[in-house]
Design a protein around this motif. Structure first.
Motif, mmCIF file in Angstrom:
data_model
loop_
_atom_site.group_PDB
_atom_site.id
_atom_site.type_symbol
_atom_site.label_atom_id
_atom_site.label_comp_id
_atom_site.label_asym_id
_atom_site.label_seq_id
_atom_site.Cartn_x
_atom_site.Cartn_y
_atom_site.Cartn_z
ATOM 1 N N LEU A 86 0.788 -1.233 0.000
ATOM 2 C CA LEU A 86 0.000 0.000 0.000
ATOM 3 C C LEU A 86 0.819 1.282 0.000
ATOM 4 O O LEU A 86 0.255 2.363 -0.167
ATOM 5 N N ILE A 87 2.129 1.194 0.174
ATOM 6 C CA ILE A 87 2.937 2.409 0.314
ATOM 7 C C ILE A 87 2.922 3.255 -0.967
ATOM 8 O O ILE A 87 3.157 4.469 -0.924
ATOM 9 N N SER A 88 2.609 2.635 -2.108
ATOM 10 C CA SER A 88 2.533 3.381 -3.364
ATOM 11 C C SER A 88 1.345 4.340 -3.377
ATOM 12 O O SER A 88 1.364 5.334 -4.100
ATOM 13 N N VAL A 89 0.307 4.024 -2.609
ATOM 14 C CA VAL A 89 -0.889 4.869 -2.593
ATOM 15 C C VAL A 89 -0.601 6.252 -2.014
ATOM 16 O O VAL A 89 -0.876 7.271 -2.669
ATOM 17 N N PRO A 90 -0.037 6.366 -0.797
ATOM 18 C CA PRO A 90 0.277 7.710 -0.288
ATOM 19 C C PRO A 90 1.323 8.434 -1.131
ATOM 20 O O PRO A 90 1.315 9.666 -1.203
ATOM 21 N N ALA A 91 2.220 7.681 -1.775
ATOM 22 C CA ALA A 91 3.196 8.326 -2.669
ATOM 23 C C ALA A 91 2.475 8.997 -3.830
ATOM 24 O O ALA A 91 2.822 10.116 -4.238
ATOM 25 N N GLY A 92 1.466 8.318 -4.373
ATOM 26 C CA GLY A 92 0.678 8.907 -5.460
ATOM 27 C C GLY A 92 -0.166 10.064 -4.977
ATOM 28 O O GLY A 92 -0.282 11.101 -5.649
ATOM 29 N N LEU A 93 -0.778 9.917 -3.800
ATOM 30 C CA LEU A 93 -1.605 11.003 -3.250
ATOM 31 C C LEU A 93 -0.766 12.246 -2.998
ATOM 32 O O LEU A 93 -1.246 13.373 -3.175
ATOM 33 N N ALA A 94 0.495 12.048 -2.571
ATOM 34 C CA ALA A 94 1.396 13.173 -2.306
ATOM 35 C C ALA A 94 2.033 13.707 -3.585
ATOM 36 O O ALA A 94 2.786 14.682 -3.544
ATOM 37 N N LYS A 95 1.733 13.052 -4.724
ATOM 38 C CA LYS A 95 2.291 13.426 -6.032
ATOM 39 C C LYS A 95 3.821 13.463 -5.998
ATOM 40 O O LYS A 95 4.466 14.396 -6.491
ATOM 41 N N MET A 96 4.380 12.441 -5.381
ATOM 42 C CA MET A 96 5.829 12.270 -5.348
ATOM 43 C C MET A 96 6.372 12.158 -6.769
ATOM 44 O O MET A 96 5.715 11.578 -7.653
ATOM 45 N N HIS A 97 7.530 12.714 -7.016
ATOM 46 C CA HIS A 97 8.148 12.632 -8.347
ATOM 47 C C HIS A 97 8.258 11.171 -8.773
ATOM 48 O O HIS A 97 8.801 10.344 -8.029
ATOM 49 N N PHE A 98 7.737 10.851 -9.971
ATOM 50 C CA PHE A 98 7.647 9.445 -10.370
ATOM 51 C C PHE A 98 9.016 8.788 -10.511
ATOM 52 O O PHE A 98 9.194 7.614 -10.153
ATOM 53 N N GLY A 99 10.004 9.522 -11.001
ATOM 54 C CA GLY A 99 11.343 8.954 -11.159
ATOM 55 C C GLY A 99 11.927 8.534 -9.816
ATOM 56 O O GLY A 99 12.491 7.439 -9.686
ATOM 57 N N LYS A 100 11.768 9.396 -8.823
ATOM 58 C CA LYS A 100 12.266 9.079 -7.481
ATOM 59 C C LYS A 100 11.467 7.919 -6.878
ATOM 60 O O LYS A 100 12.025 7.021 -6.243
ATOM 61 N N PHE A 101 10.149 7.954 -7.092
ATOM 62 C CA PHE A 101 9.286 6.878 -6.603
ATOM 63 C C PHE A 101 9.718 5.535 -7.188
ATOM 64 O O PHE A 101 9.847 4.542 -6.469
ATOM 65 N N LEU A 102 9.950 5.503 -8.505
ATOM 66 C CA LEU A 102 10.327 4.256 -9.169
ATOM 67 C C LEU A 102 11.688 3.767 -8.694
ATOM 68 O O LEU A 102 11.890 2.560 -8.489
ATOM 69 N N LEU A 103 12.623 4.687 -8.489
ATOM 70 C CA LEU A 103 13.960 4.311 -8.010
ATOM 71 C C LEU A 103 13.877 3.665 -6.638
ATOM 72 O O LEU A 103 14.418 2.571 -6.420
ATOM 73 N N TYR A 104 13.201 4.332 -5.700
ATOM 74 C CA TYR A 104 13.108 3.801 -4.339
ATOM 75 C C TYR A 104 12.319 2.495 -4.299
ATOM 76 O O TYR A 104 12.655 1.574 -3.547
ATOM 77 N N THR A 105 11.258 2.418 -5.101
ATOM 78 C CA THR A 105 10.466 1.192 -5.164
ATOM 79 C C THR A 105 11.300 0.035 -5.693
ATOM 80 O O THR A 105 11.247 -1.085 -5.158
#
Length: 207
Positions: free
Chosen positions: A125-144
């Motif tokens: 579920l951690i991807s959900v708050p990342a999307g809600l917070a509009k986290m930069h997708f490149g950084k999101f993908l790297l950390y994921t």
């Protein structure tokens, strides 16, 4: 589900990717029963263990990206409406789980998308708050990718090790047994990492 049982009985790189994609969305499905058995078979020479980890991580990334995009574009009201719906309940979702993942993200910042991939319940579920917070997708993908890669490597190591010590008919039982120990150890490690970042942030703010 009969189709998931069929896929688990016929693990190859494609089914590993598909099952890990499912596991990484809101559909409840344990990654332990995918990666560890695949690595067990890799130790027997049927697959390449590095490709097992690679395809498992790609699948996890794709599933996480679906969650991220849904949260990013649909927003909190629709996400919570889905959670309260019959479909949300079928996915074993509830508001408490989403709120817990949001709190974890708020407490730990963007690094939560990395450490959260290692924690039970939070992982899916951690991807959900990342999307809600509009986290930069490149950084999101790297950390994921890093978080999922670490988790899949741990499971692959477990499966490879079990090949040397248990027959296949005992595999699932031992995965559950060892998996519980691994989860406790990982929770402890993540807690230590979280404390480190909190102390570091407090030290910076005090200067």
């Amino acid at each position: 589900m009969n189709w998931t049982a069929s896929l688990l009985d016929n693990l190859n790189y494609g089914t590993i990717l598909l099952l890990m994609l499912i596991e990484s969305t809101v559909i409840p499905f344990p990654s332990e029963v995918v990666v560890a058995p695949a690595a067990y078979h890799a130790a027997a020479g049927y697959q390449n263990v590095f490709l097992v980890v690679l395809f498992a991580t790609i699948g996890a990334d794709l599933g996480a990206a679906i969650n991220y995009a849904a949260a990013y574009y649909l927003g909190r009201p629709i996400i919570y409406r889905f959670v309260r719906s019959r479909w949300g309940k079928l996915c074993l979702l509830n508001e408490e789980k989403i709120q817990r993942s949001e709190k974890y993200f708020a407490d730990h910042g963007v690094v939560a998308t990395l450490t959260g991939r290692l924690l039970p319940v939070i992982r899916q579920l951690i991807s959900v708050p990342a999307g809600l917070a509009k986290m930069h997708f490149g950084k999101f993908l790297l950390y994921t990718t890093v978080g999922a890669g670490v988790w899949n490597s741990i499971l692959a190591t477990l499966g490879w090790y079990l090949h040397a010590v248990v027959p296949e008919e005992q595999l699932n039982e031992k995965i559950v047994e060892y998996g519980d120990y691994i989860k406790v150890a990982i929770v402890a490690i993540v807690a230590i990492v979280a404390i480190y970042f909190v102390v570091r942030r407090m030290t910076k703010n005090s200067k």
